[in-house]
Each structure stands twice: as structure tokens, then as C-alpha cells.
Design a protein around this motif. Structure first.
Motif, PDB file in Angstrom:
ATOM      1  N   LYS A   1     -12.254  19.245  17.594  1.00  0.00           N
ATOM      2  CA  LYS A   1     -10.881  18.880  17.274  1.00  0.00           C
ATOM      3  C   LYS A   1     -10.759  18.942  15.757  1.00  0.00           C
ATOM      4  O   LYS A   1     -11.736  19.188  15.059  1.00  0.00           O
ATOM      5  N   ASP A   2      -9.547  18.712  15.230  1.00  0.00           N
ATOM      6  CA  ASP A   2      -9.345  18.784  13.784  1.00  0.00           C
ATOM      7  C   ASP A   2     -10.158  17.745  13.021  1.00  0.00           C
ATOM      8  O   ASP A   2     -10.716  18.032  11.973  1.00  0.00           O
ATOM      9  N   ASP A   3     -10.251  16.521  13.573  1.00  0.00           N
ATOM     10  CA  ASP A   3     -10.890  15.439  12.831  1.00  0.00           C
ATOM     11  C   ASP A   3     -12.252  15.024  13.377  1.00  0.00           C
ATOM     12  O   ASP A   3     -12.895  14.125  12.837  1.00  0.00           O
ATOM     13  N   GLU A   4     -12.719  15.656  14.448  1.00  0.00           N
ATOM     14  CA  GLU A   4     -14.024  15.318  15.016  1.00  0.00           C
ATOM     15  C   GLU A   4     -14.483  16.422  15.949  1.00  0.00           C
ATOM     16  O   GLU A   4     -13.726  17.298  16.323  1.00  0.00           O
ATOM     17  N   PHE A   5     -15.764  16.358  16.290  1.00  0.00           N
ATOM     18  CA  PHE A   5     -16.205  17.135  17.431  1.00  0.00           C
ATOM     19  C   PHE A   5     -17.100  16.254  18.268  1.00  0.00           C
ATOM     20  O   PHE A   5     -17.628  15.246  17.804  1.00  0.00           O
TER      21      PHE A   5
ATOM     22  N   PRO B   1     -21.945  20.239  11.422  1.00  0.00           N
ATOM     23  CA  PRO B   1     -21.253  20.918  10.325  1.00  0.00           C
ATOM     24  C   PRO B   1     -21.390  20.114   9.031  1.00  0.00           C
ATOM     25  O   PRO B   1     -21.686  18.916   9.055  1.00  0.00           O
ATOM     26  N   GLU B   2     -21.179  20.775   7.903  1.00  0.00           N
ATOM     27  CA  GLU B   2     -21.305  20.107   6.609  1.00  0.00           C
ATOM     28  C   GLU B   2     -20.340  18.934   6.475  1.00  0.00           C
ATOM     29  O   GLU B   2     -20.632  17.971   5.788  1.00  0.00           O
ATOM     30  N   ARG B   3     -19.190  19.016   7.129  1.00  0.00           N
ATOM     31  CA  ARG B   3     -18.180  17.965   7.019  1.00  0.00           C
ATOM     32  C   ARG B   3     -18.459  16.760   7.917  1.00  0.00           C
ATOM     33  O   ARG B   3     -17.686  15.808   7.942  1.00  0.00           O
ATOM     34  N   ALA B   4     -19.549  16.761   8.670  1.00  0.00           N
ATOM     35  CA  ALA B   4     -19.846  15.665   9.592  1.00  0.00           C
ATOM     36  C   ALA B   4     -20.108  14.377   8.821  1.00  0.00           C
ATOM     37  O   ALA B   4     -20.836  14.362   7.833  1.00  0.00           O
ATOM     38  N   GLN B   5     -19.525  13.296   9.290  1.00  0.00           N
ATOM     39  CA  GLN B   5     -19.764  11.976   8.718  1.00  0.00           C
ATOM     40  C   GLN B   5     -20.839  11.307   9.564  1.00  0.00           C
ATOM     41  O   GLN B   5     -20.550  10.575  10.510  1.00  0.00           O
ATOM     42  N   VAL B   6     -22.091  11.571   9.217  1.00  0.00           N
ATOM     43  CA  VAL B   6     -23.208  11.140  10.058  1.00  0.00           C
ATOM     44  C   VAL B   6     -23.332   9.621  10.142  1.00  0.00           C
ATOM     45  O   VAL B   6     -23.895   9.106  11.101  1.00  0.00           O
ATOM     46  N   ASP B   7     -22.815   8.905   9.159  1.00  0.00           N
ATOM     47  CA  ASP B   7     -22.904   7.446   9.189  1.00  0.00           C
ATOM     48  C   ASP B   7     -21.875   6.813  10.125  1.00  0.00           C
ATOM     49  O   ASP B   7     -21.893   5.610  10.358  1.00  0.00           O
ATOM     50  N   GLN B   8     -20.984   7.615  10.709  1.00  0.00           N
ATOM     51  CA  GLN B   8     -19.949   7.091  11.602  1.00  0.00           C
ATOM     52  C   GLN B   8     -20.031   7.674  13.013  1.00  0.00           C
ATOM     53  O   GLN B   8     -19.078   7.607  13.781  1.00  0.00           O
ATOM     54  N   ILE B   9     -21.165   8.240  13.367  1.00  0.00           N
ATOM     55  CA  ILE B   9     -21.340   8.819  14.705  1.00  0.00           C
ATOM     56  C   ILE B   9     -21.399   7.700  15.740  1.00  0.00           C
ATOM     57  O   ILE B   9     -22.011   6.660  15.507  1.00  0.00           O
ATOM     58  N   SER B  10     -20.740   7.929  16.880  1.00  0.00           N
ATOM     59  CA  SER B  10     -20.780   6.948  17.961  1.00  0.00           C
ATOM     60  C   SER B  10     -21.168   7.650  19.263  1.00  0.00           C
ATOM     61  O   SER B  10     -20.985   8.861  19.401  1.00  0.00           O
TER      62      SER B  10
ATOM     63  N   ARG C   1     -19.648  11.311  19.591  1.00  0.00           N
ATOM     64  CA  ARG C   1     -18.504  11.699  18.755  1.00  0.00           C
ATOM     65  C   ARG C   1     -18.934  11.736  17.292  1.00  0.00           C
ATOM     66  O   ARG C   1     -19.499  10.776  16.789  1.00  0.00           O
ATOM     67  N   ILE C   2     -18.645  12.854  16.647  1.00  0.00           N
ATOM     68  CA  ILE C   2     -19.006  13.055  15.245  1.00  0.00           C
ATOM     69  C   ILE C   2     -17.718  13.256  14.445  1.00  0.00           C
ATOM     70  O   ILE C   2     -17.093  14.314  14.533  1.00  0.00           O
ATOM     71  N   PRO C   3     -17.280  12.231  13.679  1.00  0.00           N
ATOM     72  CA  PRO C   3     -16.080  12.389  12.862  1.00  0.00           C
ATOM     73  C   PRO C   3     -16.315  13.398  11.739  1.00  0.00           C
ATOM     74  O   PRO C   3     -17.433  13.530  11.225  1.00  0.00           O
ATOM     75  N   LEU C   4     -15.249  14.109  11.369  1.00  0.00           N
ATOM     76  CA  LEU C   4     -15.328  15.099  10.305  1.00  0.00           C
ATOM     77  C   LEU C   4     -14.490  14.643   9.108  1.00  0.00           C
ATOM     78  O   LEU C   4     -13.420  14.073   9.280  1.00  0.00           O
ATOM     79  N   GLN C   5     -14.995  14.904   7.903  1.00  0.00           N
ATOM     80  CA  GLN C   5     -14.229  14.644   6.700  1.00  0.00           C
ATOM     81  C   GLN C   5     -13.083  15.640   6.633  1.00  0.00           C
ATOM     82  O   GLN C   5     -13.148  16.713   7.213  1.00  0.00           O
ATOM     83  N   GLY C   6     -12.048  15.272   5.875  1.00  0.00           N
ATOM     84  CA  GLY C   6     -10.924  16.193   5.699  1.00  0.00           C
ATOM     85  C   GLY C   6     -11.374  17.474   5.033  1.00  0.00           C
ATOM     86  O   GLY C   6     -12.348  17.507   4.279  1.00  0.00           O
TER      87      GLY C   6
END
Length: 128
Positions: free
Chosen positions: A25-29, A84-93, A104-109
Motif C-alpha cells: 500500500k502507499d504507507d505500508e506493506f 524496502p529502504e523506506r521501511a520503519q523497522v522499529d514500528q513493525i507489528s 505489517r511494515i510501515p513505510l516512511q513518506g
């Protein structure tokens, strides 16, 4: 090992990887693995060098059960996916629900770098 041996080796020796979906998705995968029957205690997640690794321990077998047919197995597995480089690894759930493990892996803008365009008059250089 011959092809015949390969076909008839025990199932425990075959590399097992559960059915997997990766949804972007735009903000996560999300990474979704079909792991029916596995418990939270059998599953573990880790991240190393921007690679997500999901591992599972197999179910302990009981010696007092006799199977007439056995098709449902909980085998150990290891699944790896590069983030991906934009992955916010500290916020994975992660959530285990109805036999599906959803990570769920949130992505930075997205980074937008402004580019300035300079116009060059090419007619002067053509007259020379």
C-alpha cells in the motif's frame, strides 16, 4: 540422490515454505503467511541488515498417537524477505489470527527532491 529418491524422501526433509502474500500500500506493506495450527510460541520474527526473517518451530510429535492418514503437519520453516529502504523497522507489528500471520511494515513518506530546470538558448550557439 536420484530423482526417484528425491520423490520418496520423508516429508520432514523437504524444505517447507508456507503460502505467502505480500501486499503493498502507499504507507505500508504486509507479509501474510498461511500458518494454520501454529501458535505464537512456535513463531519468531527478527530483522538483520534490512531483511525480515520469520521462523517457525515444528509441533512436537506424541508417541502415543497412531495416524491412519496424516496430511496436516506443522514443520519448521524459515522465510526471509528484504525490506524496502523506506521501511520503519522499529514500528513493525505482527498478528496471528485464523491461521494467518500478518506482519505489517510501515513505510516512511516518499522523499521528493526538487529539481530546478535551467533553460539554455541554443539558437546563439547554432549561428556560429
Amino acid at each position: 540422490m536420484t530423482m526417484w529418491d528425491e520423490l520418496f524422501r520423508p516429508l520432514e526433509q523437504i524444505d517447507f515454505v508456507p503460502a505467502t502474500n505480500i501486499v503493498k500500500k502507499d504507507d505500508e506493506f504486509a507479509v501474510v503467511l498461511a500458518v494454520p495450527g501454529y501458535t505464537e510460541d512456535q513463531l519468531s520474527l527478527s530483522i538483520d541488515d534490512n531483511v525480515l526473517e520469520i521462523r517457525a518451530q515444528g509441533a512436537a510429535s506424541t508417541d502415543n498417537e497412531v495416524y491412519l492418514r496424516r496430511e496436516i503437519r506443522q514443520l519448521p520453516f524459515r522465510y526471509r524477505v528484504e525490506l524496502p529502504e523506506r521501511a520503519q523497522v522499529d514500528q513493525i507489528s505482527a498478528e496471528l489470527k485464523a491461521g494467518l500471520l500478518t506482519v505489517r511494515i510501515p513505510l516512511q513518506g516518499k522523499k521528493v527532491i526538487p529539481v530546478k530546470i535551467h533553460s539554455v538558448d541554443t539558437t546563439k550557439s547554432l549561428q556560429a
